[in-house]
Design a protein around this motif. Sequence first.
Motif, PDB file in Angstrom:
ATOM      1  N   GLY A   1      58.941  27.841-120.226  1.00  0.00           N
ATOM      2  CA  GLY A   1      60.240  27.353-119.811  1.00  0.00           C
ATOM      3  C   GLY A   1      61.340  28.293-120.262  1.00  0.00           C
ATOM      4  N   PRO A   2      62.597  27.911-120.052  1.00  0.00           N
ATOM      5  CA  PRO A   2      63.718  28.743-120.503  1.00  0.00           C
ATOM      6  C   PRO A   2      63.649  28.982-122.004  1.00  0.00           C
ATOM      7  CG  PRO A   2      64.496  26.966-119.086  1.00  0.00           C
ATOM      8  CD  PRO A   2      63.057  26.687-119.369  1.00  0.00           C
ATOM      9  N   ASP A   3      64.044  30.162-122.420  1.00  0.00           N
ATOM     10  CA  ASP A   3      64.066  30.485-123.845  1.00  0.00           C
ATOM     11  C   ASP A   3      65.105  29.617-124.540  1.00  0.00           C
ATOM     12  OD1 ASP A   3      63.036  32.801-125.768  1.00  0.00           O
ATOM     13  OD2 ASP A   3      65.143  32.393-126.247  1.00  0.00           O
ATOM     14  N   ALA A   4      64.755  29.090-125.712  1.00  0.00           N
ATOM     15  CA  ALA A   4      65.657  28.186-126.426  1.00  0.00           C
ATOM     16  C   ALA A   4      66.957  28.853-126.840  1.00  0.00           C
ATOM     17  CB  ALA A   4      64.953  27.606-127.652  1.00  0.00           C
ATOM     18  N   ALA A   5      66.970  30.185-126.913  1.00  0.00           N
ATOM     19  CA  ALA A   5      68.183  30.915-127.268  1.00  0.00           C
ATOM     20  C   ALA A   5      68.815  31.590-126.057  1.00  0.00           C
ATOM     21  CB  ALA A   5      67.879  31.962-128.340  1.00  0.00           C
ATOM     22  N   GLY A   6      68.325  31.267-124.867  1.00  0.00           N
ATOM     23  CA  GLY A   6      68.812  31.923-123.657  1.00  0.00           C
ATOM     24  C   GLY A   6      69.857  31.111-122.918  1.00  0.00           C
ATOM     25  N   GLU A   7      70.518  31.751-121.968  1.00  0.00           N
ATOM     26  CA  GLU A   7      71.590  31.109-121.216  1.00  0.00           C
ATOM     27  C   GLU A   7      71.088  29.999-120.300  1.00  0.00           C
ATOM     28  OE1 GLU A   7      73.741  34.095-119.133  1.00  0.00           O
ATOM     29  OE2 GLU A   7      74.541  35.037-120.961  1.00  0.00           O
ATOM     30  N   ALA A   8      69.834  30.071-119.877  1.00  0.00           N
ATOM     31  CA  ALA A   8      69.304  29.058-118.956  1.00  0.00           C
ATOM     32  C   ALA A   8      69.017  27.732-119.639  1.00  0.00           C
ATOM     33  CB  ALA A   8      68.033  29.574-118.279  1.00  0.00           C
ATOM     34  N   PHE A   9      68.915  27.748-120.968  1.00  0.00           N
ATOM     35  CA  PHE A   9      68.668  26.508-121.699  1.00  0.00           C
ATOM     36  C   PHE A   9      70.020  25.857-121.993  1.00  0.00           C
ATOM     37  CE2 PHE A   9      67.837  24.171-125.763  1.00  0.00           C
ATOM     38  CZ  PHE A   9      67.058  23.171-125.196  1.00  0.00           C
ATOM     39  N   THR A  10      70.469  25.045-121.070  1.00  0.00           N
ATOM     40  CA  THR A  10      71.761  24.381-121.169  1.00  0.00           C
ATOM     41  C   THR A  10      71.572  22.897-121.465  1.00  0.00           C
ATOM     42  OG1 THR A  10      71.780  23.849-118.816  1.00  0.00           O
ATOM     43  CG2 THR A  10      72.722  25.986-119.466  1.00  0.00           C
ATOM     44  N   ALA A  11      72.670  22.241-121.828  1.00  0.00           N
ATOM     45  CA  ALA A  11      72.616  20.791-122.055  1.00  0.00           C
ATOM     46  C   ALA A  11      72.251  20.073-120.761  1.00  0.00           C
ATOM     47  CB  ALA A  11      73.951  20.302-122.600  1.00  0.00           C
ATOM     48  N   ALA A  12      72.743  20.568-119.631  1.00  0.00           N
ATOM     49  CA  ALA A  12      72.420  19.956-118.342  1.00  0.00           C
ATOM     50  C   ALA A  12      70.926  20.080-118.045  1.00  0.00           C
ATOM     51  CB  ALA A  12      73.240  20.619-117.235  1.00  0.00           C
ATOM     52  N   TYR A  13      70.358  21.251-118.336  1.00  0.00           N
ATOM     53  CA  TYR A  13      68.911  21.426-118.146  1.00  0.00           C
ATOM     54  C   TYR A  13      68.139  20.466-119.048  1.00  0.00           C
ATOM     55  CZ  TYR A  13      64.242  23.399-118.671  1.00  0.00           C
ATOM     56  OH  TYR A  13      62.876  23.552-118.741  1.00  0.00           O
ATOM     57  N   LEU A  14      68.547  20.345-120.305  1.00  0.00           N
ATOM     58  CA  LEU A  14      67.856  19.457-121.229  1.00  0.00           C
ATOM     59  C   LEU A  14      67.940  18.011-120.758  1.00  0.00           C
ATOM     60  CD1 LEU A  14      66.302  19.163-123.874  1.00  0.00           C
ATOM     61  CD2 LEU A  14      68.497  19.044-125.079  1.00  0.00           C
ATOM     62  N   ARG A  15      69.109  17.598-120.255  1.00  0.00           N
ATOM     63  CA  ARG A  15      69.253  16.233-119.723  1.00  0.00           C
ATOM     64  C   ARG A  15      68.267  16.004-118.593  1.00  0.00           C
ATOM     65  NH1 ARG A  15      74.765  16.965-119.923  1.00  0.00           N
ATOM     66  NH2 ARG A  15      74.870  17.313-117.673  1.00  0.00           N
ATOM     67  N   GLN A  16      68.140  16.978-117.721  1.00  0.00           N
ATOM     68  CA  GLN A  16      67.227  16.859-116.586  1.00  0.00           C
ATOM     69  C   GLN A  16      65.779  16.714-117.059  1.00  0.00           C
ATOM     70  OE1 GLN A  16      67.216  20.328-114.083  1.00  0.00           O
ATOM     71  NE2 GLN A  16      66.265  19.271-112.363  1.00  0.00           N
ATOM     72  N   CYS A  17      65.415  17.456-118.104  1.00  0.00           N
ATOM     73  CA  CYS A  17      64.051  17.391-118.626  1.00  0.00           C
ATOM     74  C   CYS A  17      63.739  16.037-119.255  1.00  0.00           C
ATOM     75  CB  CYS A  17      63.834  18.492-119.661  1.00  0.00           C
ATOM     76  SG  CYS A  17      63.824  20.155-118.972  1.00  0.00           S
ATOM     77  N   LEU A  18      64.745  15.407-119.855  1.00  0.00           N
ATOM     78  CA  LEU A  18      64.542  14.141-120.553  1.00  0.00           C
ATOM     79  C   LEU A  18      64.573  12.941-119.615  1.00  0.00           C
ATOM     80  CD1 LEU A  18      64.975  15.990-122.999  1.00  0.00           C
ATOM     81  CD2 LEU A  18      66.468  14.237-123.974  1.00  0.00           C
ATOM     82  N   ALA A  19      65.269  13.061-118.491  1.00  0.00           N
ATOM     83  CA  ALA A  19      65.497  11.922-117.611  1.00  0.00           C
ATOM     84  C   ALA A  19      64.184  11.298-117.137  1.00  0.00           C
ATOM     85  CB  ALA A  19      66.339  12.355-116.409  1.00  0.00           C
ATOM     86  N   GLY A  20      64.042  10.004-117.411  1.00  0.00           N
ATOM     87  CA  GLY A  20      62.878   9.250-116.948  1.00  0.00           C
ATOM     88  C   GLY A  20      61.586   9.519-117.677  1.00  0.00           C
ATOM     89  N   LYS A  21      61.610  10.355-118.716  1.00  0.00           N
ATOM     90  CA  LYS A  21      60.374  10.726-119.415  1.00  0.00           C
ATOM     91  C   LYS A  21      60.046   9.710-120.509  1.00  0.00           C
ATOM     92  CE  LYS A  21      59.746  14.698-117.295  1.00  0.00           C
ATOM     93  NZ  LYS A  21      61.008  14.802-116.551  1.00  0.00           N
ATOM     94  N   LYS A  22      58.785   9.260-120.517  1.00  0.00           N
ATOM     95  CA  LYS A  22      58.323   8.329-121.548  1.00  0.00           C
ATOM     96  C   LYS A  22      57.805   9.051-122.788  1.00  0.00           C
ATOM     97  CE  LYS A  22      57.075   4.628-118.333  1.00  0.00           C
ATOM     98  NZ  LYS A  22      55.983   3.731-117.854  1.00  0.00           N
ATOM     99  N   ARG A  23      57.659  10.354-122.702  1.00  0.00           N
ATOM    100  CA  ARG A  23      57.160  11.125-123.850  1.00  0.00           C
ATOM    101  C   ARG A  23      58.138  11.025-125.011  1.00  0.00           C
ATOM    102  NH1 ARG A  23      55.911  17.116-121.984  1.00  0.00           N
ATOM    103  NH2 ARG A  23      54.865  17.186-124.023  1.00  0.00           N
ATOM    104  N   MET A  24      57.596  11.143-126.218  1.00  0.00           N
ATOM    105  CA  MET A  24      58.467  11.188-127.381  1.00  0.00           C
ATOM    106  C   MET A  24      59.241  12.491-127.392  1.00  0.00           C
ATOM    107  SD  MET A  24      56.173   9.342-130.358  1.00  0.00           S
ATOM    108  CE  MET A  24      54.594  10.013-129.859  1.00  0.00           C
ATOM    109  N   ILE A  25      60.473  12.430-127.864  1.00  0.00           N
ATOM    110  CA  ILE A  25      61.361  13.578-127.784  1.00  0.00           C
ATOM    111  C   ILE A  25      60.798  14.790-128.522  1.00  0.00           C
ATOM    112  CG2 ILE A  25      62.739  12.711-129.727  1.00  0.00           C
ATOM    113  CD1 ILE A  25      63.930  14.902-126.765  1.00  0.00           C
ATOM    114  N   LYS A  26      60.149  14.578-129.663  1.00  0.00           N
ATOM    115  CA  LYS A  26      59.611  15.735-130.377  1.00  0.00           C
ATOM    116  C   LYS A  26      58.523  16.426-129.558  1.00  0.00           C
ATOM    117  CE  LYS A  26      57.531  17.614-134.489  1.00  0.00           C
ATOM    118  NZ  LYS A  26      57.306  17.534-135.934  1.00  0.00           N
TER     119      LYS A  26
END
Length: 280
Positions: free
Chosen positions: A133-158
């Motif tokens: 996925g996007p590098d954690a220190a890169g420009e593509a790893f945005t808050a909006a991207y993270l929100r999209q990844c979390l939406a509707g997911k039953k997995r634990m956040i860690k």
Amino acid sequence: MPELPEVETVRTHLAPYVVGKRIVQVEVNAPNVLKNTTVPGFRNRVVGKRIEGLVRRGKYLQFLLSGEQAVLVHLRMTGKLLYRPALQEEPRARLRLHLQKGLLVYEDVRTFGGFWLVPKTGPTGVPGYDTLGPDAAGEAFTAAYLRQCLAGKKRMIKALLLDQHVVAGLGNIYVDEALFAAHIRPDRQAATISRTEVGKLHAAIGRVLAQGLAHGGTTIRDFVDSNGREGTNQSFLQVYGREGMPCPHCGTRLVYTKVSGRGTRYCPHCQRKRRRTQHV
């Protein structure tokens, strides 16, 4: 296993010594560290090549060679890339690249790390690398991207943050630290984290990675930079490795548990469960 700050520390320290240098000889003492080629094949493809660049993606390093090839490296648990100005006796040296000036030495007690010969552009064919996925220190790893990844997911956040297909470079240490900084329990379902919390988590990830880089990485057991120096970030960790000790914020005893099979530390007060389900 070295995480993003440790691998980036190796890259920044090593680059001035190796970039621009030609590889004049290859010495392989443990052929099993070569993952997709043989010793003769590796030697034939890299000897005579100049190292034109050294880049990092997630927890991988890539040595860009003159021509069409690159050498991809993953240190795994105990791998070390060291620069030596001259040849010296090193019983744990698994591979040496003799340069025009000095040597690049790969040490690995358990030989879990690996080297791959890959094309400089396009898919590499290396399992796990092409799907990062996007590098954690890169420009593509945005808050909006993270929100999209979390939406509707039953997995634990860690578990989600440790998934390298979601975000590349994070591991156990920095995920525990970021979740603590954001006041989010590591076993919460990703879908229950609010938009505001996602913003705080994204910012916390950036802060803990920057702190790790500023202190030369975290050395728990094996990590050293390219000059053999240990990192000092372990002295600044808030929860990792501090189970049973008081929380630095509220004084509550820090807890150790397992989340998706990974050892996890958190504060049961600062990171307490939310009563109401929230949605991203």
